[in-house]
Design a protein around this motif. Structure first.
Motif, PDB file in Angstrom:
ATOM      1  N   CYS A  25      13.809  24.024  -1.638  1.00  0.00           N
ATOM      2  CA  CYS A  25      12.891  23.093  -2.693  1.00  0.00           C
ATOM      3  C   CYS A  25      11.719  22.569  -1.915  1.00  0.00           C
ATOM      4  CB  CYS A  25      13.960  21.754  -2.037  1.00  0.00           C
ATOM      5  SG  CYS A  25      15.291  21.453  -2.582  1.00  0.00           S
ATOM      6  N   THR A  26      11.052  22.360  -2.609  1.00  0.00           N
ATOM      7  CA  THR A  26       9.320  22.277  -2.128  1.00  0.00           C
ATOM      8  C   THR A  26       9.519  21.237  -1.092  1.00  0.00           C
ATOM      9  OG1 THR A  26       8.935  23.632  -3.972  1.00  0.00           O
ATOM     10  CG2 THR A  26       6.919  22.062  -2.782  1.00  0.00           C
ATOM     11  N   GLN A  27       9.208  21.028  -0.566  1.00  0.00           N
ATOM     12  CA  GLN A  27       8.909  20.191   0.718  1.00  0.00           C
ATOM     13  C   GLN A  27       7.094  19.647   1.069  1.00  0.00           C
ATOM     14  OE1 GLN A  27      11.012  19.969   4.168  1.00  0.00           O
ATOM     15  NE2 GLN A  27      13.596  21.038   2.965  1.00  0.00           N
ATOM     16  N   ILE A  28       6.721  18.838   0.593  1.00  0.00           N
ATOM     17  CA  ILE A  28       5.838  18.512   1.225  1.00  0.00           C
ATOM     18  C   ILE A  28       5.598  16.628   2.064  1.00  0.00           C
ATOM     19  CG2 ILE A  28       5.007  19.689  -0.601  1.00  0.00           C
ATOM     20  CD1 ILE A  28       4.531  16.822  -2.513  1.00  0.00           C
ATOM     21  N   GLN A  29       4.396  16.164   1.816  1.00  0.00           N
ATOM     22  CA  GLN A  29       4.427  14.860   2.721  1.00  0.00           C
ATOM     23  C   GLN A  29       5.146  14.409   1.335  1.00  0.00           C
ATOM     24  OE1 GLN A  29       0.627  15.071   4.701  1.00  0.00           O
ATOM     25  NE2 GLN A  29       1.453  13.845   6.353  1.00  0.00           N
ATOM     26  N   ARG A  30       5.127  12.989   1.483  1.00  0.00           N
ATOM     27  CA  ARG A  30       5.530  12.310   0.192  1.00  0.00           C
ATOM     28  C   ARG A  30       4.698  10.749   0.485  1.00  0.00           C
ATOM     29  NH1 ARG A  30       7.656  15.618  -3.917  1.00  0.00           N
ATOM     30  NH2 ARG A  30       9.363  17.262  -2.593  1.00  0.00           N
ATOM     31  N   LEU A  83       5.728  11.580  -6.527  1.00  0.00           N
ATOM     32  CA  LEU A  83       6.519  10.766  -5.559  1.00  0.00           C
ATOM     33  C   LEU A  83       6.611   9.119  -4.527  1.00  0.00           C
ATOM     34  CD1 LEU A  83      10.048  11.168  -5.848  1.00  0.00           C
ATOM     35  CD2 LEU A  83       9.822  11.960  -4.464  1.00  0.00           C
ATOM     36  N   VAL A  84       6.862   8.084  -5.148  1.00  0.00           N
ATOM     37  CA  VAL A  84       7.013   7.228  -4.423  1.00  0.00           C
ATOM     38  C   VAL A  84       8.082   6.550  -3.601  1.00  0.00           C
ATOM     39  CG1 VAL A  84       5.460   4.659  -4.145  1.00  0.00           C
ATOM     40  CG2 VAL A  84       4.589   6.919  -4.860  1.00  0.00           C
ATOM     41  N   GLY A  85       8.236   6.550  -2.691  1.00  0.00           N
ATOM     42  CA  GLY A  85       8.828   5.587  -1.940  1.00  0.00           C
ATOM     43  C   GLY A  85       9.051   3.919  -2.231  1.00  0.00           C
ATOM     44  N   GLN A  98       0.659  -1.345  -0.016  1.00  0.00           N
ATOM     45  CA  GLN A  98       0.142  -0.347   0.201  1.00  0.00           C
ATOM     46  C   GLN A  98       1.190   1.389  -0.059  1.00  0.00           C
ATOM     47  OE1 GLN A  98      -1.453   0.760   4.098  1.00  0.00           O
ATOM     48  NE2 GLN A  98      -1.046  -1.128   4.200  1.00  0.00           N
ATOM     49  N   GLU A  99       0.141   1.610  -0.829  1.00  0.00           N
ATOM     50  CA  GLU A  99       0.996   3.430  -0.913  1.00  0.00           C
ATOM     51  C   GLU A  99       0.548   4.547   1.191  1.00  0.00           C
ATOM     52  OE1 GLU A  99       0.588   6.065  -3.824  1.00  0.00           O
ATOM     53  OE2 GLU A  99       1.578   4.878  -5.114  1.00  0.00           O
ATOM     54  N   GLN A 100       1.248   5.131   1.478  1.00  0.00           N
ATOM     55  CA  GLN A 100       1.119   5.217   3.238  1.00  0.00           C
ATOM     56  C   GLN A 100       1.656   6.646   3.108  1.00  0.00           C
ATOM     57  OE1 GLN A 100       2.757   2.851   5.504  1.00  0.00           O
ATOM     58  NE2 GLN A 100       0.427   1.749   6.022  1.00  0.00           N
ATOM     59  N   LEU A 101       1.470   7.640   3.627  1.00  0.00           N
ATOM     60  CA  LEU A 101       1.984   9.003   3.421  1.00  0.00           C
ATOM     61  C   LEU A 101       2.583   9.432   5.047  1.00  0.00           C
ATOM     62  CD1 LEU A 101      -0.741  11.155   3.498  1.00  0.00           C
ATOM     63  CD2 LEU A 101       0.449  11.364   1.511  1.00  0.00           C
ATOM     64  N   THR A 102       4.089   9.603   4.038  1.00  0.00           N
ATOM     65  CA  THR A 102       4.855  10.098   5.457  1.00  0.00           C
ATOM     66  C   THR A 102       4.281  10.747   6.690  1.00  0.00           C
ATOM     67  OG1 THR A 102       5.746  11.747   4.246  1.00  0.00           O
ATOM     68  CG2 THR A 102       6.866  10.161   4.077  1.00  0.00           C
ATOM     69  N   GLY A 103       5.741  11.111   7.534  1.00  0.00           N
ATOM     70  CA  GLY A 103       4.890  11.205   8.978  1.00  0.00           C
ATOM     71  C   GLY A 103       5.118  12.760   8.595  1.00  0.00           C
ATOM     72  N   ASN A 104       6.632  13.140   7.900  1.00  0.00           N
ATOM     73  CA  ASN A 104       7.433  14.767   7.904  1.00  0.00           C
ATOM     74  C   ASN A 104       7.104  14.776   6.604  1.00  0.00           C
ATOM     75  OD1 ASN A 104       7.904  15.029  10.779  1.00  0.00           O
ATOM     76  ND2 ASN A 104      10.190  13.830   9.923  1.00  0.00           N
ATOM     77  N   ASN A 105       7.428  16.230   6.089  1.00  0.00           N
ATOM     78  CA  ASN A 105       7.882  16.988   4.444  1.00  0.00           C
ATOM     79  C   ASN A 105       9.036  16.025   4.542  1.00  0.00           C
ATOM     80  OD1 ASN A 105       5.119  17.817   4.762  1.00  0.00           O
ATOM     81  ND2 ASN A 105       5.255  19.847   5.809  1.00  0.00           N
ATOM     82  N   TYR A 106       8.966  16.299   2.308  1.00  0.00           N
ATOM     83  CA  TYR A 106      10.385  15.793   2.380  1.00  0.00           C
ATOM     84  C   TYR A 106      10.658  16.871   1.248  1.00  0.00           C
ATOM     85  CZ  TYR A 106      10.681  12.681   5.538  1.00  0.00           C
ATOM     86  OH  TYR A 106      10.718  11.784   7.482  1.00  0.00           O
TER      87      TYR A 106
END
Length: 848
Positions: free
Chosen positions: A596-601, A671-673, A575-583
């Motif tokens: 650099c634009t930092q948002i939840q990934r 963007l997905v890690g 599953q795709e999950q949102l990160t806790g922090n902005n990156y």
């Protein structure tokens, strides 16, 4: 079975021992004198005081205003839990809470109920949910902070916590308590009752049942100034109301046409931002109903048959800020007359009109256990068969919408891109999304047996042995409601896939207590485990116990251990999950500079069926001194090493240029890690457990006592990848891991009693640590040490009615400031501090 035998001096050395506690049987049991002790399969006479471990009576903790198993475990100085009810805010934890001895991780603490395993929580799959244990039925809690794989098998790397139910109950007992905080929100109420019939000693049987109801009200961020304050370090969100949008892939945001008014949002750099941490419920609403029924039958003089059934249902309602949409909703160029060229238009809207997102998680755990134990031909035997099940569901109650619903609203001009406002206010109620999100089940069916006996007279005493075996079959399923999980904004379950797995475990074990010479005893234990999916493992344990004088005792222990990859490690739903922090995006902005634009990934998580078991080794050395009968002190030094730890790359590590090969874009352009489970590096931890107890001489003013239990961590190092660099989270919040460990924790208790009156004053202390982020001026921030005190007084009338009144968090110590941005709660760390503040409680218990 009234017999005499020479007292056995048992060799058992346990790391982390906090107090020397005698094993004991139910007072009504006049025949079955020998009892099971955590950490051993050998039964012992109740007057032998054969083991050293922490034993806590639940009634003593209840006098401090503690009403849940989570609160009880968090009161242990050796525990460093980092996942509890508060973690459910904005995360799919199902409201679960876990134990974490010595800060090694919840997956390394084995939780038992009456010495046997219970099913793991299906949304975590690595540990048992503390909320599944019915506190009203628990007599005492036994804590063994030791590597005990030679006794219990997998997961007992950091220690074992055993919850022991009441052996028998007679008569009717009714009780309840109520807690009200000084500030609004967070009220608690608890009602319980029990009824038992029959005496094991006189009638040869006992049956009893207990039932408990517990309710905790939510606490909202706006009810606590420290949680709702907007500070320079508070994490802003580009998702606002009215909304912003981007036409260049998110690198530049365009504010609403009404900028700089922003309709209550904050104007920043040409667009609007909001602070979602000020809108959340910092403590969820929880409601728990639990019950236990137990029947015990004496068969002759030497056998007992018991049947136990318990069930616990916990409902958790967590509130998160209204739904963010940036990156999920993508509109074609030309929508509402906006030309974005070849790029999609990305709205950055927060659905304020829908209100906070309300997620309801319901976990139901039940267990049926049938046991038979007794004495045959001089051998103590114990056998049982049990079924345990943990079932959890999640529902979207309100505040949610879907990608399709919101996209159509934009395309149909029902919501304006340039203002984020709906042309018709009723459109919000039409695009709201509710319903079943997902569910999971973990089942465990098992049977076990053990035999123990003193078999041979050695010059220094009797040699005692035990052997036995067990078998267990576990299954895990996790199912998603695809129409909602693939569409809903907010839960972070896009592209989730159903999963299931199962395994069978068989084990054989042996144990011997060996008197070596006078005052020196040894213990050896070994266990063989066979997993049908990950292979075999053999783990030994050797320990020594030397009583130099009646006042001085030394003990040491060495063992190996293991942790098999859990079913959840192997079959985690993709599953795709949102990160806790902005990156920032390392692919488009490899410099990772502040511009650099930092948002939840997003992270794509998933299991790995090719994992290998973790291996561990433990070593300890300790001493106990008793200079007088009223003073006892102990110190135990311990070391634990774990190899091939199972986990996933931390999000802060994943979204860096070093791991660009694990980053890609999904079908929506997000963007997905890739964060699948894998065997990673090693970890090494060391520390010392200290305990001091002093019973003062009796006075005309009452009896006084002092107890201090503390754990000092000297080392907590870990690798992210095999053969990689070592990091430390000891007294600090490292960028590679989303949690610190505390260098020092202790509980300090003052007791007083005089006739029917008694009082308890207790302190819980955690040392400070270096925070997650730097201060705005570039300096390092340090989270201050945190200490809370509880005070209570009790009166017992005629052994029937007990009244207790007290104050929890007596000095109203609010959480120390933290700039962490991992949790949805802000300005403090909700995992380690009390956000309720000073609260008053009243407890009553009446036994007819």
């Amino acid at each position: 079975m009234n017999y005499k035998r020479k007292t056995l001096v048992v060799a058992l050395s346990l790391i982390g021992s906090m107090t020397t506690a005698a094993a004991y049987a139910d007072d009504s049991d006049a025949s079955l004198q020998r009892v099971d002790v955590i950490g051993s399969h050998i039964k012992r006479l109740k007057d032998e005081k054969a083991t050293e471990l922490t034993t806590v009576k639940v009634d003593d903790l209840a006098k401090q205003g503690l009403t849940t198993v989570e609160q009880v475990v968090n009161a242990l100085s050796s525990n460093q839990s980092n996942i509890g009810a508060n973690s459910s805010v904005g995360q799919s934890t199902g409201g679960a809470a876990f134990a974490n001895l010595r800060g090694l991780g919840q997956q390394y603490t084995l939780v038992l109920l009456d010495g046997r395993r219970i099913a793991y929580h299906p949304f975590d799959g690595t540990a048992a949910d503390l909320n599944s244990i019915p506190l009203s039925s628990i007599e005492r809690v036994e804590v063994l902070p030791d590597g005990a794989a030679a006794i219990y098998g997998s997961d007992a790397v950091g220690g074992v916590i055993n919850f022991v139910t009441k052996k028998s109950v007679q008569g009717l007992t009714l009780g309840g308590d109520f807690l009200t905080p000084q500030r609004s929100g967070g009220n608690e109420k608890n009602l319980e009752g029990s009824y038992g019939y029959g005496s094991l000693a006189k009638d040869g049987f006992n049956v009893y049942a207990t039932v408990n109801y517990h309710k905790t009200d939510p606490v909202m961020a706006n009810q606590r100034a420290f949680a709702s304050a907007i500070l320079p370090t508070t994490k802003p969100s580009v998702n606002s109301y009215p909304g912003n949008y981007s036409i260049d892939g998110g690198n530049t945001l365009i504010g609403p046409s009404s900028y700089p008014n922003c309709y209550g949002a904050t104007a920043k750099g040409g667009y609007c931002v909001m602070y979602p941490s000020s809108m959340v419920g910092i403590q969820p609403e929880t409601e728990q109903i639990s019950g236990l029924a137990k029947g015990t039958l004496r068969i002759g003089d030497n056998h007992e048959l018991s049947v136990t059934y318990n069930i616990t249902r916990t409902k958790t309602n967590s509130l998160s800020a209204p739904t963010p949409t940036f990156g999920d909703v993508q509109l074609p160029s030309g929508t509402q007359g906006i030309n974005s060229g070849s790029n999609p238009i990305l709205p950055a809207l927060r659905t304020i009109p829908l209100g906070d997102r309300n997620t309801e998680a319901v976990s139901t755990t039940q267990k049926l256990q049938v046991n038979l134990e007794g004495l045959v031909a001089g051998w103590d035997y114990r056998t049982g068969v049990g079924y345990s099940e943990s079932y959890a569901t999640e529902e979207l109650v309100s505040g949610f919408t879907g990608i399709n619903e919101l996209t159509n609203a934009y395309l149909n001009n029902q919501i304006s891109l340039t203002t984020g406002m709906a042309t018709d206010p009723s459109v919000w109620s039409k695009i709201g999304l509710t319903g079943h999100l997902d569910d999971g089940k973990y089942t465990s069916v098992g049977a076990d047996f053990s035999l123990s006996k003193e078999i041979y007279q050695l010059p220094a005493g009797m040699l005692a042995v035990a052997f036995g075996g067990e078998t267990r079959h576990d299954t895990l399923t996790h199912n998603f409601n695809y129409p909602i999980t693939n569409d809903a904004l907010g839960p972070g379950m896009t592209l989730s896939k159903n999963t299931q797995g199962n395994r069978t475990v068989d084990a054989l074990f042996g144990e011997a207590d060996i008197p070596i010479i006078k005052n020196l005893d040894g213990k050896v234990a070994v266990r063989y485990d066979h997993y049908n999916d990950v292979g075999d493992t053999v783990n030994p344990q050797v320990s020594l116990r030397y009583e130099m004088t009646p006042q001085v005792l030394f003990r040491s222990s060495a063992s190996t251990g293991f942790r098999a990859p859990s079913l959840y490690d192997m079959y985690t739903p993709n599953q795709e999950q949102l990160t806790g922090n902005n990156y920032a995006n390392p692919l488009t902005c490899p410099s990772m500079s502040s511009s650099c634009t930092q948002i939840q990934r997003y992270m794509m998580t998933g299991g790995n069926t090719h994992l290998k078991p973790e291996k561990s080794s433990s070593l300890s050395f300790g001493m106990v001194i008793q200079p007088t009968k009223s003073i006892t002190a102990s110190a135990d030094f311990w070391w634990v090493t774990i190899k091939d730890q199972i986990g996933t790359l931390p999000e802060a590590t994943l979204f860096t240029p070093q791991y660009a090969n694990l980053l890609s874009y999904d079908s929506n352009g997000n963007l997905v890690g890739q964060a699948t489970t894998m065997n990673m590096g090693n970890s090494s931890s060391a520390g010392v457990d200290l305990d001091f107890r002093w019973t003062l001489p009796k006075t005309n003013y009452g009896n006084f006592g002092i107890e201090l239990a503390g754990t000092y961590l000297a080392k907590s190092d870990y690798q992210i990848v095999a053969n990689g660099q070592y990091y430390s989270n000891l007294g600090q919040y490292p960028t590679t891991l989303n949690e610190p460990t505390f260098r020092w924790q202790h509980t300090l208790t003052f007791n007083w009693s005089l006739g029917p009156w008694s009082s308890v004053l207790s302190e819980s202390y955690k040392s400070g640590y270096t925070d997650q982020h730097l201060n705005p001026d570039g300096t390092q921030h340090f989270v201050k040490p945190y200490s809370t005190w509880n005070l209570s007084g009790s009166y017992e009338w005629n052994k029937h009615l007990t009244l207790t009144a007290g104050v929890r968090n007596l000095f109203d110590q609010l959480p120390p400031y933290s700039n962490q941005t991992y949790l949805f709660q802000a300005n403090y760390d909700a995992r380690f501090a009390d956000q309720v503040g000073r609260a008053y409680f009243l407890k009553a218990n009446y036994k007819m």
